[in-house]
Design an enzyme around this catalytic site. Structure first.
Site, PDB file in Angstrom:
ATOM      1  N   ARG A 126      14.296  40.450  -6.886  1.00  0.00           N
ATOM      2  CA  ARG A 126      13.551  40.692  -8.113  1.00  0.00           C
ATOM      3  C   ARG A 126      14.042  41.952  -8.819  1.00  0.00           C
ATOM      4  O   ARG A 126      14.067  42.019 -10.053  1.00  0.00           O
ATOM      5  CB  ARG A 126      12.054  40.795  -7.815  1.00  0.00           C
ATOM      6  CG  ARG A 126      11.213  40.974  -9.078  1.00  0.00           C
ATOM      7  CD  ARG A 126       9.719  40.901  -8.814  1.00  0.00           C
ATOM      8  NE  ARG A 126       9.293  39.530  -8.597  1.00  0.00           N
ATOM      9  CZ  ARG A 126       8.745  39.091  -7.485  1.00  0.00           C
ATOM     10  NH1 ARG A 126       8.572  39.909  -6.470  1.00  0.00           N
ATOM     11  NH2 ARG A 126       8.373  37.837  -7.366  1.00  0.00           N
ATOM     12  N   ALA A 127      14.437  42.970  -8.060  1.00  0.00           N
ATOM     13  CA  ALA A 127      14.912  44.216  -8.671  1.00  0.00           C
ATOM     14  C   ALA A 127      16.147  43.965  -9.528  1.00  0.00           C
ATOM     15  O   ALA A 127      16.275  44.519 -10.634  1.00  0.00           O
ATOM     16  CB  ALA A 127      15.210  45.245  -7.590  1.00  0.00           C
TER      17      ALA A 127
END
Length: 665
Positions: free
Chosen positions: A275-276
């Protein structure tokens, strides 16, 4: 309607304003978590953002804000015809910390559903926030069951309400913005990861800037409408820039070079999951659009990392958020040099947040006896008598996983994960008549109550005739959070550095367990001639860890004073939060010195806890070839149980609770 404080009138806070504006440009960035001390314009800036957002096209009369261009086929108010529609201002919906589940997701009329077969649904805050902003002030204090609902809605883009086989679904896509004061406790990792960006804010230490903050606030309070009118031109300019950036966003090119830098940065800082990477890519693209460019540059990637990674690199709740900027620059330089980088980029038009700003790093070492800040006077006790030496704080040993300590019996405290309790969530254990609105129907009990009256009520069809008096509320058993009060002996008898290091490591392990189980914690220390409340009961477990790390040792052992001070803390806390049950963890070798009859006085103080039925555990820190067994005697006076430090380190705490429960039975 109250006139909001203008967004462009907020003094400083460049990072905060930039993060909010990037989400206005690209809602796919995923929201903002604003961390900082009280009184730093967190809520003011968030509330001001909604006035800058473009209007939203909606289907007229739809309570769920369906887009007329692509209406939700499953909308409870549908089906809707495509096309047409009206525009309304973007909404900012506030979720109170104490909101009920029905207020968040909506309420379903169970009585009408059973008796008439009608889905009478009253939308909740998630429906109101669809295609707008959902703002949660003090998000770290939000109850676990509400956090779970938020996580589900954020992951699926929809809200589901299900009650005994009757279900309603509606779209719920929103920009999640939360503010929090870290001193009051941290967020669950799952919710923390749902925020695209995070910003640390603090009050300026520059006198001129502080003067300007006060001047603008006073002017706004005297005449909100007039103050807003003076900033109308700047507000309109930022609003137009947001619209222009949104239009430019699809044309922004994220080249392979920038993608490699993003991937390398996330790998270098060992963030979990992917997700980062995705958030950084979206943030860098939004930064380029905000600057009026169609290419993503290295400076966009750097700024995106400073906003998207600090809250994702924490390995445990005691890690300070932030990034090592030198390491970040080295990574970007190593994987830079592509044709995506312009050596002389156009910085884009100036404006609020245009410069971006960079969060201050917060990676300073903590807890070292030579570098850590000393606690305030009195934190470790009163001034020592002549000849009583004080040693510098010992570092805590490596924390370890502990087994569950719980309070015996069944409570009714705040939702958590430690002790048994009657809660709104959990396994069903029985039924009762509802007090107020029905929230959890016990279907079998309701049918059983209504069945004997069907002939008298004139039932003629297949449907069951249900009256209000027939409804039964399910009673459920779950888990509650407790108040874990640590009472730590910091006297000279505990001052051996190796032993104190082990003691601190054990307490730190229990603090980590308290964080995971959503407890409140407090810390009382005693040494010299008195005891001190080093940390009043709080949800901020990392604050307790910081106080523990800097705890000095030395002096006599006023054990009775420590117990009496702890008893006073529990008495006051019982008035504030009577439903939250306490668990006292006393860390001592059992010795008591100073004053007349110190051992007898400590015994009388301990019996106060037994008389109140307070669950307690004594961690016996006595060492050496000759052991007096004083901690075990003290545990008997408390009505609790004792465990040696070695047994605690050996991860053999499991029997403690069973002993406490057996004694209470």
């Amino acid at each position: 309607m109250t006139t909001p404080f203008p967004f462009t009138a907020v003094v400083g806070q460049d990072d905060l304003r930039l993060a909010l504006l990037l989400n206005a440009v690209s809602p796919a960035v995923g929201g903002v978590l604003v961390r900082g001390e009280k009184g730093t314009a967190k809520s003011t800036a968030v509330r001001a953002l909604s006035a800058l957002l473009p209007e939203v096209p909606v289907v007229p009369g739809c309570r769920f804000s369906c887009d007329p261009a692509s209406p939700d086929p499953g909308c409870p108010d549908g089906p809707h015809e495509a096309g047409g529609g009206a525009e309304r201002p973007a909404r900012m919906v506030e979720l109170p910390v104490g909101a009920s589940e029905d207020r968040l997701v909506g309420a379903l009329d169970i009585e009408r559903a059973l008796s008439e077969g009608v889905k009478a649904f009253e939308p909740g805050l998630l429906a109101d926030a669809h295609r707008g902003i959902l703002y949660v002030d003090e998000v770290n204090l939000l109850h676990d069951h509400l956090v779970d609902l938020l996580l589900d809605a954020a992951a699926m883009g929809a809200s589901y309400v299900e009650r005994e086989g009757v279900s309603v679904r509606h779209a719920a896509r929103f920009l999640l913005v939360g503010t929090m004061n870290p001193e009051e406790g941290e967020l669950r990792p799952q919710l923390l990861d749902r925020f695209g960006l995070t910003v640390e804010v603090a009050a300026s230490r520059e006198p001129d800037q502080r003067v300007e903050v006060v001047r603008r606030r006073l002017a706004y309070d005297d005449d909100p409408a007039g103050f807003a009118a003076r900033w109308a031109e700047e507000e309109a300019a930022v609003r137009a820039r947001i619209v222009a950036a949104r239009e430019l966003l699809p044309s922004v090119r994220l080249g392979d070079g920038a993608l490699r830098q993003i991937a390398a940065t996330c790998a270098a800082f060992e963030v979990d999951g992917m997700r980062a990477d995705i958030v950084m890519a979206r943030t860098a693209t939004a930064l380029a659009a905000w600057a009026g460019r169609t290419d993503v540059l290295a400076e966009d990637v750097r700024q995106a990392a400073l906003l998207a990674l600090p809250h994702r690199r924490r390995r445990n709740p005691f890690d300070a958020p932030g990034l090592d900027e030198d390491k970040l620059d080295e990574t970007l330089e190593e994987f830079g040099g592509s044709d995506d980088d312009d050596p002389d980029p156009d910085p884009g038009p100036d404006g609020p947040g245009g410069g971006g700003g960079q969060p201050e790093p917060d990676d300073a070492p903590q807890g070292d006896g030579d570098t850590a800040a000393r606690p305030e006077a009195g934190e470790g006790g009163q001034p020592q008598p002549s000849g009583a030496g004080e040693q510098s704080p010992a570092r805590a040993s490596e924390p370890f996983r502990t087994k569950v300590l719980s309070v015996p019996g069944i409570g009714e405290g705040a939702a958590g994960r430690r002790s048994r309790a009657r809660t709104e969530h959990g396994r069903t254990t029985g039924a009762r008549r509802p007090r107020g609105a029905l929230t959890k129907l016990h279907l079998a009990a309701t049918v059983q109550a209504a069945a004997p009256h069907q002939r008298a009520r004139g039932r003629s069809g297949p449907g069951l005739v249900v009256h209000r008096d027939d409804l039964r509320q399910a009673t459920r058993e779950g888990r509650e959070g407790n108040l874990v009060l640590f009472v730590v002996d910091a006297s000279g008898s505990m001052a051996a550095r190796q032993r104190m290091s082990a003691v601190k490591g054990a307490v730190l392990s229990l603090l980590l367990d308290a964080y995971q189980r959503r407890d409140k914690v407090g810390l009382v220390t005693f040494r010299g001639t008195d005891a001190d409340v080093a940390l009043p009961p709080t949800s901020s477990v990392d604050a307790a860890a910081a106080r523990l790390e800097t705890l000095p040792t030395g002096g006599r052992t006023p054990l009775a004073a420590g117990l009496l001070r702890a008893h006073d803390v529990l008495r006051v806390e019982r008035l504030r939060d009577p439903a939250r049950r306490p668990l006292v963890v006393l860390v001592t070798d059992g010795r008591a010195t100073g004053g007349p009859e110190p051992v007898a006085l400590a015994g009388r103080a301990a019996r106060l806890f037994a008389a109140d039925g307070v669950a307690s555990v004594v961690v016996d820190c006595e060492s050496g070839p000759v052991r007096l067994g004083l901690a075990g005697q003290l545990a008997g006076e408390l009505g609790g149980t004792a465990v040696t430090l070695d047994e605690l380190r050996a991860d053999s705490i499991a029997g403690l609770v069973k002993d406490v429960q057996r004694r209470a039975a």
